[in-house]
Motif scaffolding. Structure first.
Motif, PDB file in Angstrom:
ATOM      1  N   LEU A   1       0.842  -1.191   0.000  1.00 33.55           N
ATOM      2  CA  LEU A   1       0.000   0.000   0.000  1.00 33.55           C
ATOM      3  C   LEU A   1       0.877   1.242   0.000  1.00 33.55           C
ATOM      4  O   LEU A   1       1.933   1.260   0.643  1.00 33.55           O
ATOM      5  CB  LEU A   1      -0.921  -0.006   1.217  1.00 33.55           C
ATOM      6  N   ILE A   2       0.444   2.262  -0.708  1.00 39.51           N
ATOM      7  CA  ILE A   2       1.226   3.487  -0.788  1.00 39.51           C
ATOM      8  C   ILE A   2       1.050   4.299   0.497  1.00 39.51           C
ATOM      9  O   ILE A   2      -0.068   4.619   0.887  1.00 39.51           O
ATOM     10  CB  ILE A   2       0.824   4.316  -2.019  1.00 39.51           C
ATOM     11  N   LYS A   3       2.195   4.584   1.112  1.00 40.56           N
ATOM     12  CA  LYS A   3       2.241   5.420   2.320  1.00 40.56           C
ATOM     13  C   LYS A   3       3.472   6.297   2.202  1.00 40.56           C
ATOM     14  O   LYS A   3       4.581   5.778   2.026  1.00 40.56           O
ATOM     15  CB  LYS A   3       2.323   4.558   3.579  1.00 40.56           C
ATOM     16  N   ASN A   4       3.279   7.604   2.291  1.00 37.98           N
ATOM     17  CA  ASN A   4       4.402   8.550   2.231  1.00 37.98           C
ATOM     18  C   ASN A   4       5.297   8.310   1.017  1.00 37.98           C
ATOM     19  O   ASN A   4       6.520   8.214   1.130  1.00 37.98           O
ATOM     20  CB  ASN A   4       5.220   8.499   3.517  1.00 37.98           C
ATOM     21  N   GLU A   5       4.671   8.174  -0.145  1.00 42.20           N
ATOM     22  CA  GLU A   5       5.390   8.024  -1.418  1.00 42.20           C
ATOM     23  C   GLU A   5       6.260   6.777  -1.515  1.00 42.20           C
ATOM     24  O   GLU A   5       7.268   6.752  -2.222  1.00 42.20           O
ATOM     25  CB  GLU A   5       6.229   9.276  -1.721  1.00 42.20           C
ATOM     26  N   GLU A   6       5.865   5.712  -0.805  1.00 45.51           N
ATOM     27  CA  GLU A   6       6.516   4.419  -0.909  1.00 45.51           C
ATOM     28  C   GLU A   6       5.447   3.332  -0.882  1.00 45.51           C
ATOM     29  O   GLU A   6       4.383   3.524  -0.297  1.00 45.51           O
ATOM     30  CB  GLU A   6       7.450   4.149   0.272  1.00 45.51           C
ATOM     31  N   LEU A   7       5.749   2.204  -1.493  1.00 46.02           N
ATOM     32  CA  LEU A   7       4.922   1.018  -1.297  1.00 46.02           C
ATOM     33  C   LEU A   7       5.381   0.374   0.000  1.00 46.02           C
ATOM     34  O   LEU A   7       6.572   0.081   0.167  1.00 46.02           O
ATOM     35  CB  LEU A   7       5.098   0.037  -2.460  1.00 46.02           C
ATOM     36  N   VAL A   8       4.441   0.169   0.908  1.00 46.71           N
ATOM     37  CA  VAL A   8       4.751  -0.425   2.203  1.00 46.71           C
ATOM     38  C   VAL A   8       4.041  -1.768   2.284  1.00 46.71           C
ATOM     39  O   VAL A   8       2.854  -1.885   1.951  1.00 46.71           O
ATOM     40  CB  VAL A   8       4.317   0.500   3.360  1.00 46.71           C
ATOM     41  N   LEU A   9       4.767  -2.764   2.746  1.00 47.06           N
ATOM     42  CA  LEU A   9       4.246  -4.122   2.849  1.00 47.06           C
ATOM     43  C   LEU A   9       2.947  -4.164   3.643  1.00 47.06           C
ATOM     44  O   LEU A   9       2.854  -3.589   4.731  1.00 47.06           O
ATOM     45  CB  LEU A   9       5.285  -5.026   3.517  1.00 47.06           C
TER      46      LEU A   9
END
Length: 157
Positions: free
Chosen positions: A57-65
């Protein structure tokens, strides 16, 4: 609905056709995103026996597991990096027959050989991706893309 999954046999299309209504029933009326993603990942892993099935999921301009089934995985992926980051950047599904030949592939697991990544898009914005890996080369095709894209459309954010 009882949380038992009816494992289907037959063609790939038949397996998806039996699985999708079960996924819809599992997530129907459940407002919690994490619970729904966890059940979708589990249902897909149980039905097809793939190496890894999960969500970023996108969180703070990153994909986070997010919720997943399979070996431990990379925790964060930048936009444009690897198959997942490329799918996010391009806002389209990517099928990779041999990950060793994908420029910039991120090897979260040395067992992964082929991969499909499907972006979760709402209002022209990518919110995350569904990532599926297999130990077999060239396992994923347009049939997987069609049905996995239908499944991510069921996810409510």
């Amino acid at each position: 609905m009882a949380e038992d999954l009816q494992i289907a046999r037959g063609t790939k299309e038949e397996m998806y056709e039996i699985l999708i209504p079960q996924i819809k029933a599992l997530i129907y009326g459940e407002p919690d995103l994490v619970a729904n993603l966890a059940n979708i990942a589990a249902a897909l892993k149980e039905q097809f026996g793939w190496l890894w099935v999960g969500f970023y999921l996108i969180k703070n301009e990153e994909l986070v597991l997010g919720p997943f089934q399979g070996p431990v995985a990379c925790t964060r992926i930048k936009k444009g990096r690897g198959v997942c980051g490329s799918s996010w950047q391009q806002a389209q599904s990517l099928i990779v027959p041999d990950v060793a030949k994908f420029p910039g592939h991120i090897a979260c697991s040395s067992l992964s050989v082929s991969e499909i990544v499907v972006p979760i898009i709402r209002n022209n914005e990518v919110l995350g991706v569904l990532d599926v890996d297999s130990e077999k080369e060239n396992l994923f095709d347009k049939t997987d893309q069609k049905y996995l894209e239908a499944i991510v459309q069921e996810i409510v954010f």
